[in-house]
Enzyme design. Structure first.
Site, PDB file in Angstrom:
ATOM      1  N   ASP A  73       4.268  26.299 -30.285  1.00  0.00           N
ATOM      2  CA  ASP A  73       5.371  26.642 -31.171  1.00  0.00           C
ATOM      3  C   ASP A  73       4.933  26.215 -32.572  1.00  0.00           C
ATOM      4  O   ASP A  73       4.043  25.366 -32.710  1.00  0.00           O
ATOM      5  CB  ASP A  73       6.635  25.884 -30.733  1.00  0.00           C
ATOM      6  CG  ASP A  73       7.776  26.068 -31.705  1.00  0.00           C
ATOM      7  OD1 ASP A  73       8.060  27.213 -32.068  1.00  0.00           O
ATOM      8  OD2 ASP A  73       8.365  25.057 -32.113  1.00  0.00           O
TER       9      ASP A  73
ATOM     10  N   CYS B 123       0.832  -1.198   0.000  1.00  0.00           N
ATOM     11  CA  CYS B 123       0.000   0.000   0.000  1.00  0.00           C
ATOM     12  C   CYS B 123       0.870   1.253   0.000  1.00  0.00           C
ATOM     13  O   CYS B 123       2.097   1.180   0.092  1.00  0.00           O
ATOM     14  CB  CYS B 123      -0.920   0.009   1.214  1.00  0.00           C
ATOM     15  SG  CYS B 123      -0.002  -0.013   2.776  1.00  0.00           S
TER      16      CYS B 123
ATOM     17  N   CYS C 106       3.265   1.660   2.935  1.00  0.00           N
ATOM     18  CA  CYS C 106       4.536   0.933   2.815  1.00  0.00           C
ATOM     19  C   CYS C 106       5.559   1.775   2.048  1.00  0.00           C
ATOM     20  O   CYS C 106       6.737   1.839   2.427  1.00  0.00           O
ATOM     21  CB  CYS C 106       4.331  -0.395   2.093  1.00  0.00           C
ATOM     22  SG  CYS C 106       3.194  -1.526   2.902  1.00  0.00           S
TER      23      CYS C 106
ATOM     24  N   ASP D 270      12.854  25.644 -27.324  1.00  0.00           N
ATOM     25  CA  ASP D 270      11.642  25.850 -26.529  1.00  0.00           C
ATOM     26  C   ASP D 270      11.809  25.363 -25.094  1.00  0.00           C
ATOM     27  O   ASP D 270      10.898  25.526 -24.280  1.00  0.00           O
ATOM     28  CB  ASP D 270      10.454  25.095 -27.160  1.00  0.00           C
ATOM     29  CG  ASP D 270      10.004  25.742 -28.453  1.00  0.00           C
ATOM     30  OD1 ASP D 270       9.894  26.977 -28.476  1.00  0.00           O
ATOM     31  OD2 ASP D 270       9.789  25.019 -29.431  1.00  0.00           O
TER      32      ASP D 270
ATOM     33  N   ASP E 204       8.716  21.837 -29.330  1.00  0.00           N
ATOM     34  CA  ASP E 204       9.491  20.655 -29.719  1.00  0.00           C
ATOM     35  C   ASP E 204      10.866  20.594 -29.062  1.00  0.00           C
ATOM     36  O   ASP E 204      11.781  19.970 -29.584  1.00  0.00           O
ATOM     37  CB  ASP E 204       9.635  20.577 -31.244  1.00  0.00           C
ATOM     38  CG  ASP E 204      10.460  21.727 -31.806  1.00  0.00           C
ATOM     39  OD1 ASP E 204      10.572  22.762 -31.120  1.00  0.00           O
ATOM     40  OD2 ASP E 204      10.997  21.593 -32.913  1.00  0.00           O
TER      41      ASP E 204
END
Length: 729
Positions: free
Chosen positions: A435, A27, A30, A625, A621
């Site tokens: 872009d 879970c 844990c 950017d 891309d």
């Protein structure tokens, strides 16, 4: 004695990394226990647990802590560690699944039989059953229930024992206590010839718990299969062509950038590279999402994991093992699986508080009813019901169930997440900034008009273009279908290429290189504003000017229109020429656009939008950017973006289409709504159920049913995402 140092790999920053498969993780509590426990060791930089495949990834300073110390700490916490190996880990997970299924079948079969006996006793208690008959039925129930609980409860008992041995509590501790108390009290009641026993409650509780755990295991398995399917595409060896021309099969780790490898018919491409020789067709569905085969010849870029067709190819390696597009996709899957969203952190904190709160509530309930004068036996039954009904299975499944389903829908739509909270931020975006180059358009240019292949000069130009790696030349090769290059070609740097054919000079390159009159250039640009120009000249004949542009992604117009109709504000920020950007903006009906922007100018525009209160999704891309992608509220990038690992995008999308951007926004909105609904379901369940249980109106069996119904409710709510995806798709 295992040498754990042998499984350590050095990192570029001087630290080291190790992947471990950890047994016993059941879970979110844990996960938090392991991560907190390891963080106390000196030199630990990060310790991340992937709940899906129970993989622990640790980065640390080996000078301060040894690998053995990490494994020893896990052991003290009650977890067993193994070197992470996908194959053996899959075997362990499959073994766990089979065990859960067997335990579920045994408890279900036994539960039905005990329930039949209990119904006989209940009806007999209301009529005229003799004490001897009732005791006989109780003892038969005990004979069925005791071995069933001992066998079917193993997944919970082992986990609880490991937790207690490590000095901690997990969700399985109160479950185990509740089952043990129910069986022990029932046995005591049977010996004392009492009317009521709770064997059916203990067995059916285990059955419902096992159903929930098996469903959870299966959902994680579906997520694991995504990564396994990707990993299966990776080659282990490659045929390297050495300087002497001999092909030698070597491990992929020995292949370096610049090597020449042979890709035979029907073989998966082992590396990213550029075809130097040969002709074939490639199944690039991994990259493009399209199942149709793509022609591959000299100059074609191929990717690791794609499937070669009938021909053989010689490929010059551009990215070797560890740096290929396939490796990047794998890393994205791993990162997304290990990352934590705000909702997961909320659930983690709640799960962390759960065990002590529940034990305290059950103890106070027992003490309260005893003081009230009810008697210790019925008071204990009520306390058991409180222990069982407050099991946070619904809370534990609330977020992971939605994330598993949403990740599956995003993956099927060609979207990979690179951030744990990407779903949340995508769901809040209200402005999309694109872009142009490589995002709204494909990276490869194409001719603005269909070439007249009856003109021999164009056919010759296509053959000449095979000797150039310029993107415009590659577009001409595709348009003319050229296959045979000229033997002797001269390259004029920055201008073009030329050769001699039939005693005449054949040139391909810039308009100035081919002596195109200025008025001809201006005439073409008036007709095709923003186009890139490639010229062809054969001897003294009139030169041909070929206008080219990067084509729009085929669904760009439809996707942008859909985004606008859904209420999103759409802009273009591009570093390309004004004419080219204006042409694309007009074609897509985007009113807000800016051209010839430097990266700093893009960031300034994003800051301005942020100041307006806008939450911006930046789609670019990579490379130039990258700063804007990192600075936006949330970001996406095409998977083929240059230096993907540097793109800082929160998500990437596969294929040549733009529709994944729209899909990501739609799926994330629905996923966020489902997560919030699940958290409310979990909270309301406890607000309503716990007081009723404390008040003594719930039996242990009713508590088990209620707890299981709450878990099934959040799972079913998560699965609605899949139904919605199919109906909307």
């Amino acid at each position: 004695m295992r040498d754990w140092d042998a499984f350590v790999t050095p990192l570029d920053d001087g630290s080291v990394h190790m992947d471990l498969a950890v047994e016993g993780i059941t879970c979110a509590a844990c996960m938090g226990e392991i991560e907190r426990g390891l963080s106390h060791l000196p030199g630990i930089k990060t310790a991340r647990v992937n709940l899906t495949n129970q993989r622990l990834a640790v980065d640390w300073d080996q000078q301060q802590t040894a690998a053995d110390d990490i494994v020893a700490t896990l052991s003290r916490l009650g977890y067993k560690a193994h070197p992470f190996d996908p194959a053996s880990n899959k075997d362990r997970q499959d073994k766990t699944g089979r065990q859960l299924l067997r335990c579920m079948a045994v408890s279900g079969f036994a539960g039905m039989n005990v329930m039949l006996l209990s119904i006989s006793v209940w009806s007999g208690n209301a009529t005229d059953i003799t004490p001897e008959t009732r005791d006989f039925f109780h003892w038969i129930s005990a004979l069925i229930a005791l071995p069933t609980v001992a066998y079917a409860g193993q997944p919970f008992f082992k986990s609880a024992f490991s937790a207690l041995r490590g000095g901690r509590l997990n969700m399985d501790v109160p479950i185990s206590i509740g089952v043990f108390l129910a069986v022990a009290l029932s046995l005591f009641q049977t010996i004392e010839h009492q009317h009521q026993v709770y064997f059916e409650s203990a067995v059916m509780l285990l059955f419902f718990l096992l159903v929930g755990r098996y469903l959870d295991h299966n959902m994680r398995g579906r997520t694991r299969s995504f990564a396994e399917n990707i990993a299966a595409l990776k080659a282990e060896v490659a045929g390297r062509i050495d300087a002497d021309g001999v092909v030698r099969e070597v491990p992929l780790s020995k292949i370096m950038a610049g090597d020449l490898v042979l890709v035979t018919s029907g073989e998966r491409v082992p590396v990213d590279g550029i075809v130097e020789d040969g002709h074939s067709e490639i199944d690039q569905s991994l990259v493009t999402g399209e199942s149709r085969l793509v022609r591959a010849a000299q100059g074609t870029l191929v990717y690791a994991g794609t499937l070669n067709g009938q021909g053989s190819l010689k490929v010059r390696v551009s990215a070797a093992s560890g740096n290929t597009l396939l490796d990047e996709v794998n890393r994205l899957l791993e990162t997304a699986a290990q990352a934590k969203s705000a909702y997961v952190r909320i659930a983690d904190r709640a799960a962390q508080l759960y065990a002590p709160v529940v034990h305290a509530a059950a103890a106070l309930t027992f003490a309260g009813w005893v003081l009230f004068g009810l008697g210790w036996q019925p008071s204990l039954v009520i306390a058991i019901s409180v222990l069982i009904i407050t099991c946070p299975c619904a809370l534990g499944l609330a977020v992971p169930a939605v994330q598993v389903v949403a990740s599956g829908q995003l993956f099927r739509s060609g979207i990979l997440l690179n951030s744990g909270d990407a779903i949340e931020r995508l769901s809040e975006a209200d402005t999309i900034v694109f872009d142009k180059t490589g995002t709204l358009t494909t990276a490869e240019p194409e001719l603005c008009s269909v070439p007249d292949l009856s003109d021999a000069r164009l056919v010759l130009a296509g053959r000449l273009a095979l000797s150039s790696r310029h993107p415009l030349s590659m577009a001409l090769v595709q348009a003319t279908g050229a296959l045979v290059p000229f033997e002797t070609v001269t390259e004029v740097s920055g201008a073009g290429v030329e050769t001699t054919h039939d005693g005449q000079i054949l040139r391909l390159g810039s308009p100035s290189f081919c002596n195109v009159p200025e008025q001809n250039v201006e005439a073409v640009l008036r007709e095709f504003p923003g186009a890139s120009l490639l010229a062809v000249r054969s001897g003294d004949t009139e030169p041909i000017v070929l206008p080219m542009r990067q084509k729009l992604r085929e669904d760009a117009a439809a996707t942008v229109a859909r985004l606008v109709s859904n209420g999103y504000r759409v802009e273009i920020l591009s570093g390309d020429r004004t004419g080219a950007v204006q042409e694309v903006a007009e074609e897509l009906n985007i009113a807000e656009w800016r051209a010839e922007l430097q990266p700093a100018a893009k960031i300034a525009r994003l800051d301005a939008l942020k100041a307006e209160g806008r939450k911006v999704l930046m789609v670019g891309d990579g490379l130039n950017d990258a700063p804007a992608l990192a600075g936006a509220y949330v970001s996406m990038s095409p998977v083929t973006a240059v230096h993907l690992s540097q793109a800082a995008a929160d998500a990437v999308f596969l294929g040549d289409k733009l529709v994944p951007v729209s899909d990501a926004l739609r799926i994330s909105k629905r996923a966020r709504r489902a997560i919030e609904e699940n958290l409310w379901i979990s909270a309301l369940y406890n607000v309503v159920a716990v007081p009723i249980a404390v008040a003594g109106f719930v039996t242990p069996l009713m508590a088990a049913v209620a707890m299981s119904v709450s878990s099934l409710a959040v799972t079913a709510n998560a699965l609605r995402l899949r139904i919605g995806h199919h109906t909307s798709g």
